[in-house]
Write a protein that holds these residues in place. Structure first.
Motif, PDB file in Angstrom:
ATOM      1  N   ILE A  44       0.835  -1.205   0.000  1.00 21.26           N
ATOM      2  CA  ILE A  44       0.000   0.000   0.000  1.00 21.26           C
ATOM      3  C   ILE A  44       0.869   1.254   0.000  1.00 21.26           C
ATOM      4  O   ILE A  44       0.642   2.192  -0.779  1.00 21.26           O
ATOM      5  CB  ILE A  44      -0.948  -0.015   1.213  1.00 21.26           C
ATOM      6  CG1 ILE A  44      -2.080  -1.017   0.970  1.00 21.26           C
ATOM      7  CG2 ILE A  44      -1.508   1.379   1.483  1.00 21.26           C
ATOM      8  CD1 ILE A  44      -2.995  -1.209   2.157  1.00 21.26           C
ATOM      9  N   ARG A  87      -3.782   6.528   0.289  1.00 18.80           N
ATOM     10  CA  ARG A  87      -3.343   5.452   1.175  1.00 18.80           C
ATOM     11  C   ARG A  87      -4.474   5.018   2.095  1.00 18.80           C
ATOM     12  O   ARG A  87      -4.680   3.818   2.327  1.00 18.80           O
ATOM     13  CB  ARG A  87      -2.134   5.904   1.986  1.00 18.80           C
ATOM     14  CG  ARG A  87      -1.649   4.851   2.964  1.00 18.80           C
ATOM     15  CD  ARG A  87      -0.277   5.175   3.514  1.00 18.80           C
ATOM     16  NE  ARG A  87      -0.214   6.481   4.150  1.00 18.80           N
ATOM     17  CZ  ARG A  87       0.861   6.968   4.747  1.00 18.80           C
ATOM     18  NH1 ARG A  87       1.964   6.254   4.768  1.00 18.80           N
ATOM     19  NH2 ARG A  87       0.850   8.151   5.300  1.00 18.80           N
ATOM     20  N   TYR A  90      -6.953   2.799   0.256  1.00 14.78           N
ATOM     21  CA  TYR A  90      -6.401   1.448   0.062  1.00 14.78           C
ATOM     22  C   TYR A  90      -6.522   0.620   1.355  1.00 14.78           C
ATOM     23  O   TYR A  90      -6.883  -0.560   1.314  1.00 14.78           O
ATOM     24  CB  TYR A  90      -4.928   1.521  -0.342  1.00 14.78           C
ATOM     25  CG  TYR A  90      -4.651   2.083  -1.718  1.00 14.78           C
ATOM     26  CD1 TYR A  90      -5.632   2.088  -2.713  1.00 14.78           C
ATOM     27  CD2 TYR A  90      -3.403   2.606  -2.042  1.00 14.78           C
ATOM     28  CE1 TYR A  90      -5.364   2.600  -3.974  1.00 14.78           C
ATOM     29  CE2 TYR A  90      -3.129   3.111  -3.302  1.00 14.78           C
ATOM     30  CZ  TYR A  90      -4.114   3.115  -4.269  1.00 14.78           C
ATOM     31  OH  TYR A  90      -3.847   3.615  -5.522  1.00 14.78           O
ATOM     32  N   GLN A 106      -5.731  -2.146  -6.877  1.00 16.53           N
ATOM     33  CA  GLN A 106      -4.744  -2.141  -5.800  1.00 16.53           C
ATOM     34  C   GLN A 106      -4.898  -3.375  -4.922  1.00 16.53           C
ATOM     35  O   GLN A 106      -3.921  -4.068  -4.602  1.00 16.53           O
ATOM     36  CB  GLN A 106      -4.900  -0.864  -4.959  1.00 16.53           C
ATOM     37  CG  GLN A 106      -4.129  -0.844  -3.659  1.00 16.53           C
ATOM     38  CD  GLN A 106      -2.628  -0.703  -3.833  1.00 16.53           C
ATOM     39  OE1 GLN A 106      -2.160  -0.247  -4.866  1.00 16.53           O
ATOM     40  NE2 GLN A 106      -1.875  -1.095  -2.808  1.00 16.53           N
TER      41      GLN A 106
END
Length: 391
Positions: free
Chosen positions: A73, A180, A183, A218
């Protein structure tokens, strides 16, 4: 006065970053000392479900996997707080407010993330939930969970169990949005599903639309998640956040990529896609140019099964609502995915749709799956003519 205020803001930003860094390295223990309710709703402590009661066994395989996931990540996140600008937030169109609720029975909860954020979620489980597929739904830039309550109902009615979350800074999820953070939120939601005994954890399908496509990519390209995801369905995504922003703003088009605090460069990750995936394009999309999805599809060269479906009359978020979507795209894709996971046909495929479960005991999957092959007429897409295609 302005300098002192700026200094306090900078110090707080540094403290937040340090706190997050400590949490990700397992140095911060208060993840176990959280209230059982937030905003009057139950809090589900996902870290504790995953690692067990304190203290954390930092030598365990599960914790090693966790650290590698957090490293993945951080590797793919834009970490430039000084460029966390008003422009970026305006483009992300964060919305807060009271929410509509699904019409079907649901659990209204908050999930505690690994960095101690709270994210709001609706969980919809069928009475015989273990018999159904389970869908993790990742929404787009201008959505919040209340906008997707009707989609949650639709997925629950037709496709199976549903978990739909609002990323931090959206809907009723507190906090400040970031790449971030989003994610981590999606990883937390997926890990929560893996703790549920009431579902078939080998049949989790992750669906993303718009910005949600970047979050699904992701999640699914992280190596430890790859073997745990049954399939991904991605609707009208973008190659990078800057590519999407450039279509909405002339200013964004002129700015260098380094000034954006959101990268979401999916085009750099999809070559690591091994999960079966179906890309959906609506040619009437006025938010994100369809060429973005085409480029993502062409760069997905290592997936076990990759499919592209193009709908001439669909827009940004309604491909799945097209009258022929289930027959033309969804059923053939899900059948192909099952064969990827079970090439020897030793295990018969359970019913793909909830509405088929009533006849699943007397009708085989081959009896109700339509074998017709659909071909999309060639369509000009930014000087690139191409047909429906499957890898």
């Amino acid at each position: 006065m302005a300098k002192r205020r700026e200094s306090r803001t900078s110090q707080k930003s540094h403290e937040d970053d340090l706190r997050l860094e400590n949490a990700l390295e397992g140095k911060e223990q208060p993840i176990y000392n959280v209230p059982q309710q937030y905003n009057g709703l139950p809090v589900i402590n996902v870290p504790q479900r995953r690692f067990g009661p304190p203290p954390i066994d930092k030598q365990s395989e599960e914790y090693r996997v966790h650290l590698e996931q957090m490293e993945y990540i951080n590797k793919h996140s834009e970490l430039k707080p000084r460029f966390d600008s008003m422009l970026t937030h305006r483009l992300m169109q964060t919305v807060h407010g009271d929410q509509r609720h699904p019409q079907h029975p649901y659990q209204d909860v908050y999930l505690l993330t690994y960095d101690q954020a709270y994210i709001h979620a609706f969980l919809l489980l069928h009475e015989n939930s273990h018999e159904h597929y389970t869908y993790l739904i990742c929404h787009g830039i201008s959505h919040q969970i209340e906008d997707l309550s009707s989609i949650a109902d639709r997925f629950f009615r037709d496709f199976g169990n549903v978990l739909i979350i609002d990323y931090r800074g959206f809907g009723n999820s507190p906090g400040k949005q970031s790449e971030r953070g989003a994610y981590i939120d999606v990883q937390t939601a997926f890990d929560y599903l893996l703790t549920l005994d009431t579902i078939d954890r080998k049949r989790i399908v992750v669906y993303g639309v718009s910005m949600g496509v970047a979050l699904v990519i992701q999640l699914a390209t992280e190596p430890h998640n790859s073997e745990r995801i049954h399939a991904c369905i991605l609707e009208n995504g973008f190659t990078s956040f800057q590519a999407a922003a450039s279509e909405r703003s002339i200013v964004a088009k002129l700015l260098p990529s380094r000034v954006f605090s959101v990268g979401m460069r999916s085009i750099d990750k999809v070559h690591e896609f091994h999960v079966p995936v179906m890309y959906l394009i609506g040619l009437n999309d006025r938010m994100i140019h369809p060429k973005n999805t085409k480029q993502l599809y062409e760069a997905t060269v290592n997936s076990k099964h990759c499919r592209l479906e193009i709908y001439a009359d669909a827009g940004h978020t309604n491909v799945k609502d097209m009258p022929d979507y289930i027959k033309r795209s969804y059923r053939p894709f899900m059948k192909a995915v099952w064969k990827v996971h079970h090439p020897d046909d030793a295990i018969p495929q359970p019913p793909i749709l909830v509405i088929d479960h009533g006849k699943s005991r007397t009708v085989s999957v081959d009896d109700y799956l339509d074998e017709q092959v659909y071909h999309v007429p060639s369509t000009d897409l930014s000087s690139c003519s191409f047909l429906f295609c499957q890898k």
